[in-house]
Design a protein around this motif. Structure first.
Motif, short mmCIF file in Angstrom:
data_model
loop_
_atom_site.label_atom_id
_atom_site.label_comp_id
_atom_site.label_asym_id
_atom_site.label_seq_id
_atom_site.Cartn_x
_atom_site.Cartn_y
_atom_site.Cartn_z
N THR A 96 44.45 51.73 50.16
CA THR A 96 43.84 50.63 50.91
C THR A 96 43.10 51.14 52.13
O THR A 96 41.97 50.73 52.43
CB THR A 96 44.90 49.61 51.33
OG1 THR A 96 45.51 49.04 50.16
CG2 THR A 96 44.29 48.49 52.16
N ARG A 141 47.58 40.98 49.59
CA ARG A 141 46.50 41.19 48.63
C ARG A 141 45.17 41.00 49.35
O ARG A 141 44.98 40.00 50.03
CB ARG A 141 46.61 40.23 47.44
CG ARG A 141 47.92 40.37 46.66
CD ARG A 141 48.00 39.41 45.48
NE ARG A 141 49.33 39.38 44.93
CZ ARG A 141 49.78 40.21 43.99
NH1 ARG A 141 48.97 41.13 43.49
NH2 ARG A 141 51.02 40.12 43.54
N SER A 142 44.25 41.95 49.18
CA SER A 142 42.98 41.93 49.91
C SER A 142 41.81 42.19 48.98
O SER A 142 41.22 43.28 48.98
CB SER A 142 43.00 42.97 51.04
OG SER A 142 44.09 42.74 51.91
N THR A 185 42.03 37.89 52.33
CA THR A 185 43.45 38.27 52.21
C THR A 185 44.33 37.07 51.90
O THR A 185 43.96 35.91 52.15
CB THR A 185 43.95 38.94 53.50
OG1 THR A 185 43.86 38.00 54.58
CG2 THR A 185 43.15 40.18 53.84
#
Length: 280
Positions: A152, A260-261, A271
């Motif tokens: 990420t 979660r992005s 997000t």
């Protein structure tokens, strides 16, 4: 505008397996396109020259050069040739921070870099490593880099460069990342449950230490009866790191708090944490 992102993959590290996929996880972004040129498994001059030639012909707004041991002559020459063509370069490589003189030169240069300290070399001894073992090891390593937060952070850093190009910056005006991906950096902001974060941090620390074990087994130990269990133990370490990552992920699932992005089609990152919800 559509940003052209080049991925020059020289040899293989786990970060290279996912580099362009992290930027467009559903293959529906309309603000960027990627092109990957690879040398295959080797770092021979003729293979690297082919990659550089193809990349210069495509003309990306910037290029990511991903390779093991990014201070070797091959990867170094590749990024220098791309820079001569006016293409900004971000280097992604495994842990080269112990090579002080070469790493200091990279830090002082105009190149960007993301040093993935946990992207550890494989146990490449013929008596141990076959295609299945190679794939299994890389699968575990990809899981560690993904679930600890390291991937990420890598994706966000590259997205920052894309955003600069979209804003009209180019060439030497781009601010490129200069990041050493430590365990603290990887897990920062990636977890809501502190026990999950601790497990992920432990996994990253284990993965970092795998490289040293494999160096001992691949380069420092001559007797095959001794180096086989050494490289085998390194692979077992990576497997346990992946298990810890699974445990961390399950803790986050149990509290319904996984971050979660996803990217939108225009590249904006949104997000969410609750599974049954819309990202914003």
């Amino acid at each position: 505008m559509v940003v052209k992102v080049g991925i020059a993959k020289l040899g293989n590290i786990a970060s290279g397996v996912m580099a362009e996929l992290l930027l467009d996880e559903r293959a529906d972004r309309e603000d960027m396109q990627t092109f990957m040129a690879t040398s295959g498994t080797k770092l021979q001059p003729e293979d690297i020259d082919r990659v550089v030639t193809n990349m210069k012909a495509w003309g990306p707004d910037f290029c990511v050069v991903v390779s093991p041991n990014g201070v070797l002559p091959g990867p170094t020459g590749a990024r220098e040739e791309l820079a001569k063509a006016g293409i900004p370069v971000v280097v992604i490589t495994d842990d080269i921070t112990t090579k002080k003189e070469q790493f200091d030169a990279l830090k002082a240069s105009s190149f960007g870099y993301i040093i993935m300290k946990a992207d550890a070399m494989i146990g490449a001894r013929r008596e141990f490593l076959d295609p299945v073992e190679m794939a299994d090891y890389n699968g575990n390593l990809v899981k560690v880099l993904a679930l600890t937060g390291a991937f990420t952070k890598l994706q966000v850093e590259l997205d920052k460069v894309i955003d600069q190009v979209k804003a009209g910056k180019k060439g030497a005006d781009l601010v490129l990342p200069k990041v050493v991906m430590t365990s603290d950096k990887a897990v920062d902001g990636a977890f809501n449950n502190p026990y999950a974060m601790a497990k992920a941090r432990a996994a990253y620390e284990i993965a970092q230490s795998v490289a040293g074990v494999n160096v001992k087994g691949c380069f420092m130990t001559k007797e095959w009866e001794k180096y086989i269990p050494i490289v085998c133990s390194a692979h077992e370490m990576m497997r346990q790191a992946a298990v810890l990552c699974d445990e961390a992920r399950e803790l986050e699932k149990g509290a319904d708090c996984i971050i979660r992005s996803p990217h939108k089609k225009d590249g904006v990152i949104v997000t969410k944490t609750k599974l049954i919800s819309k990202p914003e």
